[in-house]
Scaffold this active site. Sequence first.
Site, PDB file in Angstrom:
ATOM      1  N   GLU A 163       0.784  -1.121  -0.109  1.00 48.52           N
ATOM      2  CA  GLU A 163       0.058   0.128  -0.132  1.00 48.52           C
ATOM      3  C   GLU A 163       1.059   1.292  -0.292  1.00 48.52           C
ATOM      4  OE1 GLU A 163      -2.407  -0.673   3.078  1.00 48.52           O
ATOM      5  OE2 GLU A 163      -3.519  -1.968   2.117  1.00 48.52           O
ATOM      6  N   GLU A 268      -6.383 -10.884  -0.906  1.00 48.30           N
ATOM      7  CA  GLU A 268      -7.359 -10.667  -0.225  1.00 48.30           C
ATOM      8  C   GLU A 268      -8.709 -10.491  -0.498  1.00 48.30           C
ATOM      9  OE1 GLU A 268      -5.565  -7.114   2.613  1.00 48.30           O
ATOM     10  OE2 GLU A 268      -3.446  -7.565   2.072  1.00 48.30           O
TER      11      GLU A 268
END
Length: 367
Positions: A163, A268
């Site tokens: 991220e 995810e």
Amino acid sequence: MKPQLLAIAISMLTVACSQQVSNEKTTEQLALRKYIPEPILIGAAVNQWQVAGTCDKVESEVLANNFNCITPENCMKSEVIVPEKDKYDFSLADEFVNYGVQHNMVIIGHALIWHSQLAPWFCYDDAGNFVSADTLKQRMRNHIFTVMNRYKGKIHGYDVVNEAIEDDGSYRQSPFYNILGEEFIDYAFQCAQEADPNAELYYNDYSMNKVGKRNTVCELVKRLKSKGIRIDAVGLQSHMGLDFPNFEEFETSVAAFINAGTRVQFTEVDLSVLPNPYNLEGAAVESDFEYSLDKDPYRESVPDSVKTQWNERMAQFFGIVNKYAEHVNRVTFWGVTDEKSWKNDWPIRGRKDYALPFARDGKLKLN
Ligand code: XIL
């Protein structure tokens, strides 16, 4: 019983037990194999109770029988593994890795360098100011080497950086970025490839369908490669809802990452059925909205119309996985069954979501 017979009985029992421990199913027999072709890994994120076997029995059975790959949901994040400077606590991470080894599963490390769930000391000096660029580099190097050395030969691949890029394509203003600039990413990958030349190295992020993020991730892949730094795959987290992501954009990103010269993985995956009144598409873990009953409409059950929508969107997602299958490493779901999915508590605490393929009773929900 005669001693000889007793010995035979004991040895049969031992075989039976050890078979129960190691994953009995071949990878072709996994329930999700119908949707995810060979040889793509089928993974789950696991928490410490699932690994220790102190979770619900349904969850431990679903986990042992339906996945051939695991990612640690929390226990390898820096705030857990090294809460204080130089004081590593590998107890949970070791249990996680041992579970994977015992069950013959491919083991993923998550995440080496990430601004969230970051050990509070990592980027700061004793006075609470940012450390110098050199000090941060030294700490990153030390962290990456310490973790990767410990699990050499056991952990197959790592989310090296998680991220680091915003939806608009700019670099996130994280402490790592503020101290080192975008080069912190290159440096992390450089250290990781030195620490364990045999481990795969990944860049992982959410909202990967966004055009700005897509472009910067592609630039990053090319930049690393042009410097001779290895990146083995880009991970698309794929936290989804009934009205996002736009699958056309999502597919464009998948194709773009492959064109940039890397493999992809869906790391995810979950698909929330709950209302999303704040139009949140990302997965920034610090988001925390206030609970109200109207935002938690399926306490008892999910209406058939919503189940149908959920299945249609999952089918669209699997369509993309299948279309690009030869470039896909892995599909990992973020949890085992709906019971302990993080979506029950994010971005609002205490709701009841139904975001994973396996329901609370362990049954597969997919059509
Ligand atoms: C989540 C976990 O599932 C939660 O238990 C924890 O409280 C917060 O983090 N992106 C990631 C994951 O890379 O590590 C996050 O996991 C979800 C978003």
